[in-house]
Enzyme design. Structure first.
Site, PDB file in Angstrom:
ATOM      1  N   CYS A 169      -1.797  -3.673   3.579  1.00  0.00           N
ATOM      2  CA  CYS A 169      -2.835  -4.683   3.364  1.00  0.00           C
ATOM      3  C   CYS A 169      -2.278  -6.094   3.574  1.00  0.00           C
ATOM      4  CB  CYS A 169      -3.424  -4.560   1.960  1.00  0.00           C
ATOM      5  SG  CYS A 169      -2.250  -4.888   0.641  1.00  0.00           S
TER       6      CYS A 169
ATOM      7  N   SER B  76       0.822  -1.204   0.000  1.00  0.00           N
ATOM      8  CA  SER B  76       0.000   0.000   0.000  1.00  0.00           C
ATOM      9  C   SER B  76       0.855   1.252   0.000  1.00  0.00           C
ATOM     10  CB  SER B  76      -1.031   0.032   1.122  1.00  0.00           C
ATOM     11  OG  SER B  76      -2.021   1.011   0.789  1.00  0.00           O
TER      12      SER B  76
ATOM     13  N   HIS C  52       5.025  14.022   6.680  1.00  0.00           N
ATOM     14  CA  HIS C  52       5.030  15.443   6.372  1.00  0.00           C
ATOM     15  C   HIS C  52       5.526  16.187   7.605  1.00  0.00           C
ATOM     16  CE1 HIS C  52       3.945  18.957   4.013  1.00  0.00           C
ATOM     17  NE2 HIS C  52       3.550  19.496   5.159  1.00  0.00           N
TER      18      HIS C  52
END
Length: 120
Positions: free
Chosen positions: A87, A67, A72
């Protein structure tokens, strides 16, 4: 053999507060820590894209076979957002998260970990 994803994924969303200014502004260090953590946790890295903002701030997105991961930075607040979804199986990604936090040594972390059930 055809690959079948687990019916349970795992999502980790965290904000690291009180991160050292030197570390939060070192995009090479941040990217290296993320990539090392993903490799140690046996993720398959497909591609990454990152960007240094002016005058400050950094974002990194990593596309994974399992995935994705994103960070940030908010240097003006000495904080970093960390988001990872896998996943692969229940709980996958915890080692990457712990590796990142241990390397950055924030003063405080607010984290939300949850399993995502994708099959009804």
């Amino acid at each position: 053999m055809k690959f079948v994803s687990s019916s349970i994924g795992h999502e980790i969303s965290a904000v690291l507060y009180g991160v050292d200014k030197k570390l939060i502004n070192d995009s090479n260090f941040l990217k290296s820590v993320i990539m090392d953590g993903l490799k140690k946790d046996k993720f398959i890295i497909l591609k990454d894209v990152d960007y240094n903002f002016s005058p400050q701030g950094y974002t990194l997105n990593v596309l994974l076979s399992e995935s994705h991961l994103a960070i940030h930075t908010y240097p003006e607040h000495n904080s970093i957002y960390f988001g990872l979804y896998s996943c692969k199986c229940k709980g996958h990604g915890k080692n990457t998260y712990k590796f990142f936090v241990n390397k950055l040594k924030p003063k405080e972390v607010v984290v939300n970990m949850k399993d995502i059930i994708v099959k009804k």
